[in-house]
Design an enzyme around this catalytic site. Structure first.
Site, PDB file in Angstrom:
ATOM      1  N   HIS A 139      -2.925  -1.228 -11.151  1.00 30.23           N
ATOM      2  CA  HIS A 139      -2.591  -0.138 -12.022  1.00 30.23           C
ATOM      3  C   HIS A 139      -3.662   1.010 -11.811  1.00 30.23           C
ATOM      4  CE1 HIS A 139      -0.785   2.149 -15.252  1.00 30.23           C
ATOM      5  NE2 HIS A 139      -0.062   1.333 -15.725  1.00 30.23           N
ATOM      6  N   ASP A 157      16.768   4.654  -1.693  1.00 33.38           N
ATOM      7  CA  ASP A 157      17.598   4.488  -0.770  1.00 33.38           C
ATOM      8  C   ASP A 157      16.650   4.685   0.582  1.00 33.38           C
ATOM      9  OD1 ASP A 157      19.664   4.174   1.109  1.00 33.38           O
ATOM     10  OD2 ASP A 157      20.740   5.781   0.553  1.00 33.38           O
TER      11      ASP A 157
END
Length: 457
Positions: free
Chosen positions: A165, A399
């Protein structure tokens, strides 16, 4: 059963900077000892093992290399100094790379991509680990990104990503994922440079305007805690399940809140979703346990959520800033009030008030920032419920050239006492998708409370 087929290192493609060193802001240091963020993206793509190894994997490796050229910090390390008079940095030097694992699994793909409660432990077969090493000077080096690509022959593929993080928040990591996917889909980074040239990552830490010395305040606190090698929270003794709130359900919740308080400002989808999930969770946590003692009703329950502060600061920080640019919202309600008949309405009104008077107030978004570590640290020692992700994050549209994501799983919530993952719903336009990880008896109780709450609103 899952079998490792290959382990390799993917370096940034030529053409980028040979070296990059970034100081850690106070917000980056805030996340220094937080567990890694772990995401799984499942895709329906029925292919053979031969095609997977000969065409699919090489394309992913090549596109990852090109993406890393624009996101150099992710190919580098968090450098944690042995001399704590120095501060940690994020650094990339030529020759560093990202660990990539290629695997094959015989697990049931259709079961994994379902919304129903499933054993949480099985998902770690598809998740890579970040490695912690020590260099010759004694400084610790922690990988910032690792990738695993797993084939389910004839059914699909899973891309597992683990990131630390401190390297960047959800906005940053999702930006990287979208860039990688664009490069893969279009066969190079030309389309990325044309369509997203102005959105390529900015690493300038001076874009966050705060008073000097905050990084030192945070480091003085953080350096007292040893940097630990990241590990999986196994066994989790939990199940994972997904709950989708479609537009109709969200509207019912909003209408219920507004019918009670027509003047309530900021009755957003996030507000009513959060209020519903929070109250259902707290009510279900007692399942399988003895009832609380009467005097425990005054104990405070806490709801905690991170806030992307880029557009909320003055001056605003560009949306393509890569790193952590977060604040947080927090609300606390007495246990007996939250589990009562009015609990959902109290939660919604309270969360809406926090967003109006703190989160969306440029004068208050960084208020009391020097005390954040101690404030949040104190809260996490009590009953709290946190959010991982954002209602604005759309990972389902990622995608790589073989269609949209079939299912997203955020494993990071297994490492919290209780937290939910949140993103835009993949199969419900305008809806929200919530992931939970709970012991089985509590998940069953939550599922019943969730359905009843929507039905009764």
């Amino acid at each position: 059963m899952t079998i490792l087929l290959e382990s390799c290192q993917i370096a940034p493609a030529p053409g980028g900077a040979a070296e990059l060193s970034l100081p850690m802001t106070f917000i980056d240091i805030f996340w220094l000892h937080f567990h890694p963020i772990r995401r799984l993206l499942f895709y329906e793509f029925p292919c053979s093992k031969a095609y997977f190894l000969e065409a699919f994997v090489p394309k992913l490796k090549e596109s990852l290399s090109l993406a890393l050229k624009h996101y150099l910090p992710l190919a580098g390390n968090l450098v944690y100094p042995s001399n704590t008079e120095k501060k940690p940095i994020i650094r990339y030097v030529a020759g560093e790379s990202v660990s990539v694992s290629i695997a094959e699994s015989a697990n049931d793909f259709d079961n994994l991509v379902g919304n129903h409660a499933r054993d949480a432990d099985q998902f770690y077969d598809f998740m890579p680990q970040l490695q912690l090493t020590t260099d010759e000077s004694g400084d610790k080096l922690l990988q910032l990104l690792a990738v695993q690509v797993t084939l389910f022959p004839g059914r699909g593929v899973c891309i597992g990503l683990t990131n630390h993080h401190s390297a960047g928040d959800a906005n940053s990591i999702v930006g990287f994922l979208r860039s990688w996917a664009s490069i893969s889909k279009h066969g190079g980074d030309e389309e990325l440079l044309i369509t997203q040239g102005e959105s390529l990552p900015l690493f300038d830490r001076s874009l966050i305007k705060v008073r000097p010395g905050l990084d030192s305040i945070y480091w003085n606190y953080a350096k007292e805690i040893p940097l630990q090698p990241p590990s999986f929270p196994l066994p989790t003794n939990r199940v994972r399940a997904t709950y989708v709130l479609n537009q109709s359900a969200i509207k019912k919740l909003k209408d219920a809140v507004l019918s009670r308080n027509p003047d309530l400002v900021h009755t957003s989808s996030f507000v009513v979703m959060a209020a519903h999930i929070w109250t259902c969770l707290v009510r279900s946590l007692a399942a399988g346990e003895e009832e609380r003692a009467d005097d425990d009703g005054d104990e405070l329950e806490t709801f905690l959520f991170a806030v992307d502060s880029r557009a909320r600061l003055d001056p605003p920080v560009p949306g393509n800033y890569f790193g952590n640019c977060l604040s947080y919202g927090m609300e606390r309600i007495r246990h007996q009030d939250l589990v009562g008949n009015e609990g959902f309405f109290l939660a919604a009104e309270s969360i809406a008030d926090v967003i109006k008077n703190r989160v969306n107030d440029k004068e208050k978004i960084f208020a009391g920032v020097e005390n954040w570590l101690t404030e949040v640290g104190a809260v996490t020692q009590s009953n709290f419920f946190a959010v991982s992700g954002s209602a604005r994050v759309d990972l389902y549209s990622t995608d790589f050239g073989w269609g949209k994501v079939r299912k997203l799983e955020t494993l990071s919530i297994d490492g919290e006492k209780y937290a939910m993952s949140l993103c835009k719903a993949g199969a419900s336009e305008g809806g929200l998708e919530v992931g939970l990880s709970l012991p089985k008896v509590k998940m069953d109780a939550f599922a019943a409370a969730f359905a009843d709450g929507i039905k009764g609103s």
